[in-house]
Motif scaffolding. Structure first.
Motif, mmCIF file in Angstrom:
data_model
loop_
_atom_site.group_PDB
_atom_site.id
_atom_site.type_symbol
_atom_site.label_atom_id
_atom_site.label_comp_id
_atom_site.label_asym_id
_atom_site.label_seq_id
_atom_site.Cartn_x
_atom_site.Cartn_y
_atom_site.Cartn_z
ATOM 1 N N CYS A 231 1.050 -1.159 -0.010
ATOM 2 C CA CYS A 231 -0.070 0.065 -0.090
ATOM 3 C C CYS A 231 0.925 1.243 0.002
ATOM 4 O O CYS A 231 2.029 1.619 0.662
ATOM 5 N N PRO A 232 0.628 2.379 -0.736
ATOM 6 C CA PRO A 232 -0.587 2.632 -1.710
ATOM 7 C C PRO A 232 -0.464 1.807 -2.912
ATOM 8 O O PRO A 232 0.779 2.094 -3.507
ATOM 9 N N GLN B 264 -2.076 7.168 4.677
ATOM 10 C CA GLN B 264 -2.997 6.466 3.860
ATOM 11 C C GLN B 264 -3.133 5.068 4.188
ATOM 12 O O GLN B 264 -4.254 4.308 3.690
ATOM 13 N N CYS B 265 -2.233 4.191 4.800
ATOM 14 C CA CYS B 265 -2.268 2.812 5.049
ATOM 15 C C CYS B 265 -2.322 2.430 6.435
ATOM 16 O O CYS B 265 -1.852 3.014 7.341
ATOM 17 N N PRO C 53 -5.135 -0.213 3.001
ATOM 18 C CA PRO C 53 -5.460 1.248 3.314
ATOM 19 C C PRO C 53 -6.496 1.622 4.128
ATOM 20 O O PRO C 53 -7.163 0.662 4.602
ATOM 21 N N ASN C 54 -6.225 2.725 4.890
ATOM 22 C CA ASN C 54 -7.165 3.205 5.702
ATOM 23 C C ASN C 54 -8.543 3.566 5.191
ATOM 24 O O ASN C 54 -8.771 3.635 4.005
ATOM 25 N N CYS D 243 -9.793 10.716 7.341
ATOM 26 C CA CYS D 243 -10.511 10.284 6.232
ATOM 27 C C CYS D 243 -11.986 10.328 6.054
ATOM 28 O O CYS D 243 -12.533 10.419 5.169
ATOM 29 N N SER E 16 -12.565 5.766 1.636
ATOM 30 C CA SER E 16 -11.428 5.042 2.013
ATOM 31 C C SER E 16 -10.516 5.598 1.277
ATOM 32 O O SER E 16 -11.091 6.433 0.256
ATOM 33 N N PHE E 17 -9.246 5.655 1.347
ATOM 34 C CA PHE E 17 -8.166 6.094 0.655
ATOM 35 C C PHE E 17 -8.063 5.327 -0.792
ATOM 36 O O PHE E 17 -7.773 4.287 -0.664
ATOM 37 N N CYS F 257 -10.205 10.833 0.888
ATOM 38 C CA CYS F 257 -11.025 9.516 0.815
ATOM 39 C C CYS F 257 -12.180 9.902 -0.297
ATOM 40 O O CYS F 257 -12.902 10.688 0.099
#
Length: 502
Positions: free
Chosen positions: A49-50, A123-124, A130-131, A139, A204-205, A211
């Motif tokens: 990720c990402p 982001q992760c 990913p978050n 996000c 999500s991202f 997001c």
């Protein structure tokens, strides 16, 4: 970008073994994983990720921040517009609740891009996950603002197009009920849409540090209603434009004399109920002159929304891991495994998998231009004049009260002060020569009054003066024989009446 050997497991570099990572946090569905049965049964390997770091060139994430800064400038323009609507009088801004609410919707979407600049979100959740809105607060906030702002912007675009259509095509005046109804509809629908989208789909991202909506049920929950309102607004706008063109063409061939220019008495055919094509053209022309800004911004913002929706939906469908995508991406994944994670050598093979970098940056920047369009079409040069007047009268206004001491020191005999009570009285002289009319000097000898020089003069009240009550005057009846006037016949009386002006 290379993964740690502790998590690589039996997967070739740069892939990571999915079973080594927990599935209790982050957006697990957003992982880019594929089974590799050739190496070991039930072995699933994932890209780190990402994902955008592997399909785009170096520095892509930093270039996406350009859209964030564009929204910062656009937010300043929107704030200037809203402050002008709130503070300045209507004569400078020509504000309307449709314009104010549309600008507020644009502000919400701009805030979605500005929040990540301050929070710098991660982001992760872990190396392959990913978050999402549950694992990252930034996000959740940025995604909610983006969805709500986009939905509100499209709904108010639709309401503007509807109001313009009703006003031009059907001559419907928007009253108080329409005001409250549109407020409830314009803000109620985005709130309901946001609640359903966050509860059923989530954010999500996906790319960048803002997001975006997830893939599951996104078309039914968000993109479908959004594009439906945009399509309705576009259809109404085209119908309104077509009606205006029709009225203009009919006015060119209209030879009837309108009621305003007719000098004949009104008849049934020429009464106020009969509206010719030329009269309709004048009415429509007047409305278009007043509403062309709103009509233009409807078309521009609809184009932005459709562009963003088409690009994002196509990107979303292209990155969903399935058998077709794995077959299409086999050469690219094999290249990454052979080169040991050298993405620059494999980027040419990934071009067909996702949208080009230029298109992604363009859609993010274009979405941030909504604030510029609002200022261009809703802003007026008179606002600058209004702000100049505001600062001149509110901040730099001189005191309206002058000290009485300053007035006492004045040597100008024409000055005076409206003060009562004790204090030295000014000796004010009047002009030496009083202006009197010759007619006034004829009556000079009954009432005596004292002037400013303590001299006396007499005044005779004229006979025709009515400044005080007088007894009614006794009038004698008029005798026509005394004037030797003959009696008037009925025909002569009728002739005199007929000669009087209308």
């Amino acid at each position: 970008m290379s993964a740690s050997s502790n998590f690589g497991g039996q997967c070739p570099r740069p892939f990571l073994q999915e079973s080594l990572f927990p599935s209790d946090g982050g957006f697990v569905t957003g992982r880019f994983c594929m089974p590799i049965s050739q190496l070991q049964p039930n072995l699933t390997c994932c890209l780190p990720c990402p994902l955008t770091d592997w399909v785009y060139s170096d520095g892509f994430e930093s270039r996406t921040e350009i859209a964030n800064w564009v929204n910062v400038v656009a937010l300043l323009f929107s704030a200037y517009l809203l402050l002008s609507f709130v503070i300045l009088p209507v004569k400078y801004t020509h504000r309307h609740y449709l314009s104010v609410c549309l600008t507020l919707g644009v502000v919400f979407s701009e805030l979605a891009f500005i929040i990540p600049l301050a929070s710098k979100p991660e982001q992760c959740f872990n190396e392959i996950t990913p978050n999402d809105m549950k694992s990252n607060g930034s996000c959740a906030i940025s995604g909610a603002f983006l969805l709500f702002g986009g939905f509100a912007m499209v709904v108010w675009i639709f309401l503007r197009a509807l109001a313009l259509h009703l006003q031009i095509c059907w001559e419907v005046a928007m009253g108080t009920r329409s005001f409250y109804g549109m407020l409830a509809f314009g803000w109620g629908i985005p709130v309901i849409g946001l609640a359903l989208t966050l509860s059923l789909t989530g954010v999500s991202f996906r790319f960048g540090d803002v997001c975006h909506i997830n893939h599951k049920d996104a078309l039914q929950d968000f993109w479908g209603p959004l594009l439906a309102f945009a399509a309705l607004a576009l259809v109404l706008q085209f119908i309104t434009i077509g009606y205006c063109v029709q009225v203009y063409i009919k006015s060119l061939f209209d030879d009837k004399q309108t009621t305003n220019s007719s000098s004949q008495p009104p008849t049934y055919n020429g009464s106020m109920r009969t509206v010719t094509a030329r009269q309709t053209y004048r009415r429509v022309k007047r409305v278009v002159e007043l509403q062309w800004r709103g009509a233009s911004i409807v078309l521009v913002l609809i184009a932005e929304v459709v562009f963003f929706a088409v690009v994002f939906v196509s990107m979303d469908n292209a990155t969903q891991v399935n058998a077709g995508l794995l077959t299409k991406a086999e050469s690219w994944l094999t290249c990454l495994a052979i080169t040991g994670g050298d993405k620059n050598k494999c980027l040419p093979r990934a071009k067909g998998l996702v949208k080009t970098e230029g298109v992604v940056l363009a859609v993010l920047i274009v979405l941030g231009l909504s604030g510029f369009w609002c200022l261009m079409f809703f802003g007026r040069w008179s606002m600058a004049q209004g702000w100049a007047e505001f600062f001149r009268t509110k901040l730099f206004r001189k005191s309206e009260f002058v000290s009485a001491d300053a007035r006492r020191l004045s040597n100008d005999p024409r000055t005076y002060e409206m003060l009562g009570g004790a204090g030295p009285q000014l000796n004010i002289k009047t002009p030496d020569r009083a202006l009197t009319s010759p007619r006034t000097r004829e009556f000079d000898a009954v009432d005596t009054k004292q002037d400013y020089y303590n001299s006396t003069r007499s005044y005779i009240t004229p006979v025709t003066s009515f400044s005080q009550p007088r007894p009614p005057t006794q009038h004698k009846d008029w005798d026509p024989r005394a004037t030797h006037a003959g009696p008037m016949t009925t025909k002569e009386f009728d002739l005199k009446i007929s000669q009087l002006p209308d």
